[in-house]
Design a protein around this motif. Structure first.
Motif, PDB file in Angstrom:
ATOM      1  N   LEU A  62       0.839  -1.226   0.000  1.00  0.00           N
ATOM      2  CA  LEU A  62       0.000   0.000   0.000  1.00  0.00           C
ATOM      3  C   LEU A  62       0.862   1.260   0.000  1.00  0.00           C
ATOM      4  O   LEU A  62       0.543   2.244  -0.670  1.00  0.00           O
ATOM      5  N   GLY A  63       1.931   1.248   0.798  1.00  0.00           N
ATOM      6  CA  GLY A  63       2.877   2.377   0.828  1.00  0.00           C
ATOM      7  C   GLY A  63       2.205   3.703   1.051  1.00  0.00           C
ATOM      8  O   GLY A  63       1.506   3.919   2.048  1.00  0.00           O
ATOM      9  N   THR A  64       2.365   4.607   0.087  1.00  0.00           N
ATOM     10  CA  THR A  64       1.794   5.953   0.202  1.00  0.00           C
ATOM     11  C   THR A  64       0.277   5.960   0.016  1.00  0.00           C
ATOM     12  O   THR A  64      -0.365   6.976   0.284  1.00  0.00           O
ATOM     13  N   LEU A  66      -1.028   5.784  -2.958  1.00  0.00           N
ATOM     14  CA  LEU A  66      -1.289   6.443  -4.248  1.00  0.00           C
ATOM     15  C   LEU A  66      -2.080   5.541  -5.212  1.00  0.00           C
ATOM     16  O   LEU A  66      -3.035   5.999  -5.845  1.00  0.00           O
ATOM     17  N   ASN A  67      -1.709   4.269  -5.316  1.00  0.00           N
ATOM     18  CA  ASN A  67      -2.433   3.383  -6.247  1.00  0.00           C
ATOM     19  C   ASN A  67      -3.886   3.180  -5.799  1.00  0.00           C
ATOM     20  O   ASN A  67      -4.792   3.131  -6.627  1.00  0.00           O
ATOM     21  N   ALA A  68      -4.080   3.038  -4.516  1.00  0.00           N
ATOM     22  CA  ALA A  68      -5.442   2.861  -3.986  1.00  0.00           C
ATOM     23  C   ALA A  68      -6.272   4.117  -4.280  1.00  0.00           C
ATOM     24  O   ALA A  68      -7.424   4.033  -4.735  1.00  0.00           O
ATOM     25  N   GLU A  88       0.289  -4.393   3.502  1.00  0.00           N
ATOM     26  CA  GLU A  88       1.332  -3.450   3.914  1.00  0.00           C
ATOM     27  C   GLU A  88       1.841  -3.782   5.317  1.00  0.00           C
ATOM     28  O   GLU A  88       1.237  -3.375   6.319  1.00  0.00           O
ATOM     29  N   PRO A  89       2.943  -4.540   5.392  1.00  0.00           N
ATOM     30  CA  PRO A  89       3.482  -4.881   6.722  1.00  0.00           C
ATOM     31  C   PRO A  89       4.083  -3.697   7.484  1.00  0.00           C
ATOM     32  O   PRO A  89       4.243  -3.783   8.698  1.00  0.00           O
ATOM     33  N   TYR A  90       4.387  -2.613   6.760  1.00  0.00           N
ATOM     34  CA  TYR A  90       5.033  -1.455   7.423  1.00  0.00           C
ATOM     35  C   TYR A  90       4.283  -0.167   7.083  1.00  0.00           C
ATOM     36  O   TYR A  90       4.774   0.656   6.279  1.00  0.00           O
ATOM     37  N   PRO A  91       3.093   0.039   7.688  1.00  0.00           N
ATOM     38  CA  PRO A  91       2.304   1.234   7.352  1.00  0.00           C
ATOM     39  C   PRO A  91       3.087   2.521   7.636  1.00  0.00           C
ATOM     40  O   PRO A  91       3.847   2.580   8.603  1.00  0.00           O
ATOM     41  N   ALA A 137      -0.499  -8.188   6.716  1.00  0.00           N
ATOM     42  CA  ALA A 137       0.095  -9.474   6.303  1.00  0.00           C
ATOM     43  C   ALA A 137       1.072  -9.248   5.152  1.00  0.00           C
ATOM     44  O   ALA A 137       0.813  -8.451   4.247  1.00  0.00           O
ATOM     45  N   LYS A 138       2.183  -9.980   5.205  1.00  0.00           N
ATOM     46  CA  LYS A 138       3.088  -9.986   4.056  1.00  0.00           C
ATOM     47  C   LYS A 138       2.500 -10.915   3.000  1.00  0.00           C
ATOM     48  O   LYS A 138       1.750 -11.840   3.338  1.00  0.00           O
ATOM     49  N   LEU A 139       2.887 -10.726   1.755  1.00  0.00           N
ATOM     50  CA  LEU A 139       2.395 -11.602   0.694  1.00  0.00           C
ATOM     51  C   LEU A 139       2.648 -13.072   1.050  1.00  0.00           C
ATOM     52  O   LEU A 139       1.793 -13.936   0.834  1.00  0.00           O
ATOM     53  N   GLU A 140       3.813 -13.332   1.636  1.00  0.00           N
ATOM     54  CA  GLU A 140       4.197 -14.700   1.997  1.00  0.00           C
ATOM     55  C   GLU A 140       3.180 -15.355   2.935  1.00  0.00           C
ATOM     56  O   GLU A 140       3.009 -16.573   2.944  1.00  0.00           O
ATOM     57  N   HIS A 141       2.504 -14.546   3.779  1.00  0.00           N
ATOM     58  CA  HIS A 141       1.616 -15.098   4.807  1.00  0.00           C
ATOM     59  C   HIS A 141       0.142 -14.787   4.563  1.00  0.00           C
ATOM     60  O   HIS A 141      -0.708 -15.157   5.371  1.00  0.00           O
ATOM     61  N   PHE A 153       1.459  -5.441  -8.508  1.00  0.00           N
ATOM     62  CA  PHE A 153       2.650  -5.949  -7.807  1.00  0.00           C
ATOM     63  C   PHE A 153       3.625  -4.780  -7.668  1.00  0.00           C
ATOM     64  O   PHE A 153       4.406  -4.482  -8.570  1.00  0.00           O
ATOM     65  N   ASP A 154       3.575  -4.110  -6.523  1.00  0.00           N
ATOM     66  CA  ASP A 154       4.338  -2.859  -6.343  1.00  0.00           C
ATOM     67  C   ASP A 154       5.257  -2.953  -5.132  1.00  0.00           C
ATOM     68  O   ASP A 154       5.281  -2.064  -4.277  1.00  0.00           O
ATOM     69  N   ALA A 155       6.011  -4.047  -5.072  1.00  0.00           N
ATOM     70  CA  ALA A 155       6.990  -4.222  -3.989  1.00  0.00           C
ATOM     71  C   ALA A 155       8.251  -3.424  -4.310  1.00  0.00           C
ATOM     72  O   ALA A 155       8.442  -2.977  -5.443  1.00  0.00           O
ATOM     73  N   PHE A 156       9.136  -3.289  -3.340  1.00  0.00           N
ATOM     74  CA  PHE A 156      10.446  -2.695  -3.612  1.00  0.00           C
ATOM     75  C   PHE A 156      11.175  -3.592  -4.601  1.00  0.00           C
ATOM     76  O   PHE A 156      10.885  -4.795  -4.711  1.00  0.00           O
ATOM     77  N   ALA A 157      12.145  -3.011  -5.287  1.00  0.00           N
ATOM     78  CA  ALA A 157      12.846  -3.721  -6.364  1.00  0.00           C
ATOM     79  C   ALA A 157      13.437  -5.059  -5.895  1.00  0.00           C
ATOM     80  O   ALA A 157      13.826  -5.190  -4.736  1.00  0.00           O
ATOM     81  N   GLU A 163      13.124 -11.518  -1.588  1.00  0.00           N
ATOM     82  CA  GLU A 163      12.186 -12.533  -1.083  1.00  0.00           C
ATOM     83  C   GLU A 163      10.751 -12.261  -1.541  1.00  0.00           C
ATOM     84  O   GLU A 163       9.984 -13.203  -1.746  1.00  0.00           O
ATOM     85  N   VAL A 164      10.393 -11.006  -1.728  1.00  0.00           N
ATOM     86  CA  VAL A 164       9.010 -10.697  -2.134  1.00  0.00           C
ATOM     87  C   VAL A 164       8.747 -11.166  -3.574  1.00  0.00           C
ATOM     88  O   VAL A 164       7.639 -11.516  -3.937  1.00  0.00           O
ATOM     89  N   TRP A 165       9.799 -11.225  -4.400  1.00  0.00           N
ATOM     90  CA  TRP A 165       9.679 -11.587  -5.814  1.00  0.00           C
ATOM     91  C   TRP A 165       9.952 -13.074  -6.035  1.00  0.00           C
ATOM     92  O   TRP A 165      10.159 -13.509  -7.173  1.00  0.00           O
TER      93      TRP A 165
HETATM   94  C1  LIG Z   1       7.499   0.325  -3.755  1.00  0.00           C
HETATM   95  S1  LIG Z   1       6.829   0.519  -2.144  1.00  0.00           S
HETATM   96  C2  LIG Z   1       5.119   0.889  -2.197  1.00  0.00           C
HETATM   97  C3  LIG Z   1       4.475   1.532  -3.307  1.00  0.00           C
HETATM   98  C4  LIG Z   1       3.029   1.826  -3.016  1.00  0.00           C
HETATM   99  N1  LIG Z   1       2.167   1.016  -3.842  1.00  0.00           N
HETATM  100  C5  LIG Z   1       2.834   3.284  -3.218  1.00  0.00           C
HETATM  101  O1  LIG Z   1       2.171   3.674  -4.198  1.00  0.00           O
HETATM  102  O2  LIG Z   1       3.348   4.043  -2.402  1.00  0.00           O
HETATM  103  C6  LIG Z   1       6.745  -1.195  -1.621  1.00  0.00           C
HETATM  104  C7  LIG Z   1       5.879  -1.448  -0.429  1.00  0.00           C
HETATM  105  O3  LIG Z   1       5.828  -2.851  -0.166  1.00  0.00           O
HETATM  106  C8  LIG Z   1       5.785  -3.040   1.232  1.00  0.00           C
HETATM  107  N2  LIG Z   1       6.255  -4.398   1.546  1.00  0.00           N
HETATM  108  C9  LIG Z   1       7.464  -4.761   2.040  1.00  0.00           C
HETATM  109  N3  LIG Z   1       7.531  -6.094   2.202  1.00  0.00           N
HETATM  110  C10 LIG Z   1       6.334  -6.600   1.797  1.00  0.00           C
HETATM  111  C11 LIG Z   1       5.796  -7.924   1.756  1.00  0.00           C
HETATM  112  N4  LIG Z   1       6.527  -8.974   2.121  1.00  0.00           N
HETATM  113  N5  LIG Z   1       4.524  -8.094   1.336  1.00  0.00           N
HETATM  114  C12 LIG Z   1       3.800  -7.011   0.944  1.00  0.00           C
HETATM  115  N6  LIG Z   1       4.260  -5.730   0.953  1.00  0.00           N
HETATM  116  C13 LIG Z   1       5.515  -5.529   1.387  1.00  0.00           C
HETATM  117  C14 LIG Z   1       6.719  -1.940   1.731  1.00  0.00           C
HETATM  118  O4  LIG Z   1       6.522  -1.658   3.100  1.00  0.00           O
HETATM  119  C15 LIG Z   1       6.370  -0.784   0.833  1.00  0.00           C
HETATM  120  O5  LIG Z   1       5.355   0.027   1.328  1.00  0.00           O
END
Ligand SMILES: C[S@@+](CC[C@H](N)C(=O)[O-])C[C@H]1O[C@@H](n2cnc3c(N)ncnc32)[C@H](O)[C@@H]1O
Length: 221
Positions: A62-64, A66-68, A88-91, A137-141, A153-157, A163-165
């Motif tokens: 979810l991050g910022t 913005l997509n929602a 979003e595990p880290y709001p 919840a993380k995607l893994e769980h 699919f908007d995880a960090f690179a 691990e997310v990819w």
């Molecule tokens: C590229 S940023 C978010 C971009 C977001 N969609 C936005 O528009 O701001 C990636 C996000 O993935 C979250 N994240 C990290 N590990 C994750 C996981 N295992 N499962 C789901 N989301 C995760 C991060 O906390 C971060 O907010």
């Protein structure tokens, strides 16, 4: 959590995570990237060939918000019912989301605020055509009975959060999609594309956002 607000080249804000040394969006334009990768090549593409009564969307990160937020605006403009689930595990903290510059009016500001302030772990009605379930919840769980039409699919690179990819997560995304469902992402890394194919997706490389060469749209046959 050490994050700070940055202004990207199209004037829209993004965030910089100092621990990961990574931005939440393209520095060429957060708004431009979200509109291109998730709204145009994801949601609007899906709507051109599907006319069902409801679109179920899952977002990884979810991050910022913005997509929602952009998706909620499309749902209201086109009067399409969207059920949006975002992981979003880290709001992000309140003082950060309150300072983001994505809304152009008071009404949009209220919509954006609701996306962040409505209760977590429960599906909330955010606006007439848009419901939101946010979970830490993380995607893994993540577990659900729902099937999705679209995955943002908007995880960090992958270089920052490999691990997310993982192939397991991509198989999970495949399972979470309904037939004909679509996953879009800004990432077009070779191994990632091969993993998508191995997970059962048909993979298409499209023009990337904001001058980037490629992005990916993957379809569950
Ligand atoms: C590229 S940023 C978010 C971009 C977001 N969609 C936005 O528009 O701001 C990636 C996000 O993935 C979250 N994240 C990290 N590990 C994750 C996981 N295992 N499962 C789901 N989301 C995760 C991060 O906390 C971060 O907010």
């Amino acid at each position: 959590m050490a994050i700070k607000i940055i202004t990207t080249e199209d004037g829209s804000h993004s965030l910089f995570d100092e621990e990961l040394n990574e931005t939440y969006h393209s520095t060429k334009g957060a708004l431009g990237e979200s509109l291109h990768v998730f709204i145009r090549e994801g949601l609007e593409f899906f709507l051109t060939s599907n006319t069902g009564s409801k679109v179920n969307i899952l977002e990884i990160g979810l991050g910022t918000g913005l997509n929602a937020f952009l998706t909620a605006k499309v749902a209201e403009e086109k009067q399409i019912n969207v059920s949006f689930t975002s992981l979003e595990p880290y709001p992000i903290p309140r003082k950060i989301y309150q300072a983001l510059n994505y809304h152009a009016s008071e009404e949009e500001g209220n919509l954006f605020r609701r996306i962040h302030e409505d209760e977590w772990e429960k599906e909330n009605i955010i606006s007439d055509h848009f419901t939101l379930l946010k979970t830490t919840a993380k995607l893994e769980h993540f577990n659900t009975n729902k099937l999705f039409n679209l995955i943002y699919f908007d995880a960090f690179a992958p270089s920052k959060q490999a691990e997310v990819w993982s192939i397991e997560n991509l198989r999970k995304c495949h399972d979470l999609l309904d037939k004909g469902g679509i996953l879009t992402t800004y990432c077009a890394q070779g191994q990632f594309k091969r993993n998508l194919v191995e997970a059962g997706f048909e993979v298409e490389a499209l023009q990337g956002a904001m001058g980037k060469k490629e992005m990916v749209r993957a379809r569950k046959p």
